[in-house]
Design a protein around this motif. Structure first.
Motif, PDB file in Angstrom:
ATOM      1  N   ILE A  90       5.243   7.572  -4.430  1.00  0.00           N
ATOM      2  CA  ILE A  90       6.100   8.009  -3.453  1.00  0.00           C
ATOM      3  C   ILE A  90       5.207   7.918  -1.955  1.00  0.00           C
ATOM      4  CG2 ILE A  90       7.944   9.476  -2.386  1.00  0.00           C
ATOM      5  CD1 ILE A  90       8.040  10.277  -5.492  1.00  0.00           C
ATOM      6  N   VAL A  91       5.680   7.197  -1.022  1.00  0.00           N
ATOM      7  CA  VAL A  91       4.782   7.268   0.243  1.00  0.00           C
ATOM      8  C   VAL A  91       5.456   7.898   1.606  1.00  0.00           C
ATOM      9  CG1 VAL A  91       3.611   5.823   1.778  1.00  0.00           C
ATOM     10  CG2 VAL A  91       3.624   5.437  -0.550  1.00  0.00           C
ATOM     11  N   PHE A  92       4.989   8.577   2.194  1.00  0.00           N
ATOM     12  CA  PHE A  92       5.752   8.886   3.469  1.00  0.00           C
ATOM     13  C   PHE A  92       4.801   8.963   4.562  1.00  0.00           C
ATOM     14  CE2 PHE A  92       7.920  11.798   0.136  1.00  0.00           C
ATOM     15  CZ  PHE A  92       8.900  11.968   0.706  1.00  0.00           C
ATOM     16  N   ARG A  96       0.795  10.152   0.137  1.00  0.00           N
ATOM     17  CA  ARG A  96       1.173   9.677  -1.309  1.00  0.00           C
ATOM     18  C   ARG A  96       1.311  10.625  -2.140  1.00  0.00           C
ATOM     19  NH1 ARG A  96      -3.117   5.096  -2.547  1.00  0.00           N
ATOM     20  NH2 ARG A  96      -4.427   6.833  -1.962  1.00  0.00           N
ATOM     21  N   LEU A  97       2.530  10.518  -2.893  1.00  0.00           N
ATOM     22  CA  LEU A  97       2.792  11.413  -4.116  1.00  0.00           C
ATOM     23  C   LEU A  97       2.508  10.627  -5.193  1.00  0.00           C
ATOM     24  CD1 LEU A  97       6.021  13.204  -3.130  1.00  0.00           C
ATOM     25  CD2 LEU A  97       3.484  13.970  -2.501  1.00  0.00           C
ATOM     26  N   ARG A 109       2.191  15.912  -9.737  1.00  0.00           N
ATOM     27  CA  ARG A 109       1.749  14.869  -8.901  1.00  0.00           C
ATOM     28  C   ARG A 109       0.454  14.972  -8.065  1.00  0.00           C
ATOM     29  NH1 ARG A 109       5.235  10.234  -8.091  1.00  0.00           N
ATOM     30  NH2 ARG A 109       7.144  10.155  -9.198  1.00  0.00           N
ATOM     31  N   VAL A 110      -0.351  14.225  -8.311  1.00  0.00           N
ATOM     32  CA  VAL A 110      -1.434  14.248  -7.256  1.00  0.00           C
ATOM     33  C   VAL A 110      -1.031  13.619  -6.049  1.00  0.00           C
ATOM     34  CG1 VAL A 110      -3.872  13.203  -7.051  1.00  0.00           C
ATOM     35  CG2 VAL A 110      -3.378  13.780  -9.337  1.00  0.00           C
ATOM     36  N   THR A 111      -1.683  14.435  -4.932  1.00  0.00           N
ATOM     37  CA  THR A 111      -1.412  13.921  -3.710  1.00  0.00           C
ATOM     38  C   THR A 111      -2.632  13.510  -2.772  1.00  0.00           C
ATOM     39  OG1 THR A 111      -1.574  16.237  -2.775  1.00  0.00           O
ATOM     40  CG2 THR A 111       0.549  15.425  -3.821  1.00  0.00           C
TER      41      THR A 111
END
Length: 325
Positions: free
Chosen positions: A34-36, A49-50, A96-98
């Motif tokens: 998942i990208v913000f 990034r998640l 989740r690693v971030t």
């Protein structure tokens, strides 16, 4: 897949490791990773990034980021990792690693469902630029090999073993019995041919058009999520595989090789293996899509058809793009 609302809440929590953000982050994509897009309080423009659970793990993600940091230090147009307030490469939120990397302004050169665009000359010119970018990636990696690059390898086992990295493609549920037998046989053929490949080292492993940005300063490469040790020809193959069946595929293939060879050697006997690696990517994608999309998704059939077609070219020892020129 988690909901967009849950992802946003996780992103806002994750950004605390980087000092927080004055405005809510903007969701870019909610897929496996998942990208913000976000602006940190100190003004830095980043992609948060998640990372998907169960793929690389924290050590693997940090190995990717160390490599990208080394590449950026050498002037490569890749996202530079942004360390946390404590100096770490990654954080954690729930399962989740971030991570954060510097935002690169640019536009993807295309997408998988788009035909190659422009005149033959334009397609060839763009492919030459991408070939040079991939060559620069390999040159920089050899000049400063990444430390502790403990990532899943794109080697014989990763492509063709009993547990390939992206799944047992020869067991795709939409294959007929005859087609499954064909891919099993071509899996054995590919293993024999793969023994001839020589150039091995850190690779991006996903140089698809959506991961190549056109920027004011030229092409840039993003999304190193699948990177690892592997055969260098695979980077060229991933740049080519989406051109399958396109009338301009031959121009793209020729330009890519020309651009690469302008900066880094590519002996004729190794260039001759490029169809093998394009087939390997098609095989991998046929395994990957099984668990990533519904059976009714048109990509299921498309990826099977592509794998079978490229397997036929592999058997015949014919470069598949020659019929496109």
């Amino acid at each position: 897949m988690i909901s967009d609302e849950t992802a946003r809440a996780m992103a806002e929590s994750a950004l605390a490791s980087w000092g927080g953000a004055p405005e809510p982050p903007r969701l870019v994509k909610n897929r496996e990773n998942i990208v913000f897009e976000a602006h940190l309080k100190d003004g830095r423009h980043v992609a948060l990034r998640l990372h998907r659970p169960g793929y690389q793990g924290r050590e693997g993600v940090e190995a990717e980021l160390r490599w990208c940091e080394s590449l950026a230090d050498q002037g490569m147009p890749v996202p530079r990792p942004v360390r946390t307030s404590e100096g770490a490469l990654t954080g954690l939120v729930e399962d989740r690693v971030t991570s954060c990397v510097g935002w690169l302004d640019g536009t993807p050169i295309g997408a998988g469902d788009q035909p190659l665009s422009g005149t033959p000359e334009a397609v060839r010119t763009e492919a030459q630029a991408l070939g040079r970018l991939i060559a620069q990636l390999h040159i920089s990696s050899d000049a400063a090999p990444p430390d502790g690059f403990d990532r899943n390898p794109w080697d014989g086992e990763g492509f063709l073993g009993e547990r390939p990295l992206w799944g047992r493609f020869w067991e795709h549920p939409q294959l007929s019995e005859v087609e499954a037998t064909t891919l099993s046989s071509d899996r054995d053929l590919a293993r024999v041919l793969l023994a001839q490949a020589q150039d091995y080292g850190p690779i991006h492993a996903d140089c698809l058009r959506e991961n190549v940005l056109s920027t004011p300063d030229g092409l840039a490469l993003i999304d190193f999520d699948d990177c690892g040790p592997g055969y260098r020809l695979y980077d060229l193959a991933t740049a080519l595989v989406q051109g399958w069946g396109d009338p301009l595929w031959g121009e793209q293939a020729a330009g890519l090789v020309e651009g690469y060879r302008s900066l880094r050697p590519l002996p004729p006997d190794q260039e001759a293996l490029l169809p093998l690696f394009v087939a390997l990517r098609a095989f991998a994608s046929a395994g990957w899509i099984v668990t990533r999309a519904l059976p009714s998704d048109p990509r299921q059939k498309l990826y099977v058809e592509r794998a079978l077609d490229l397997a036929q070219h592999l058997e015949n020892r014919t470069p598949p793009w020659e019929t496109s020129r």
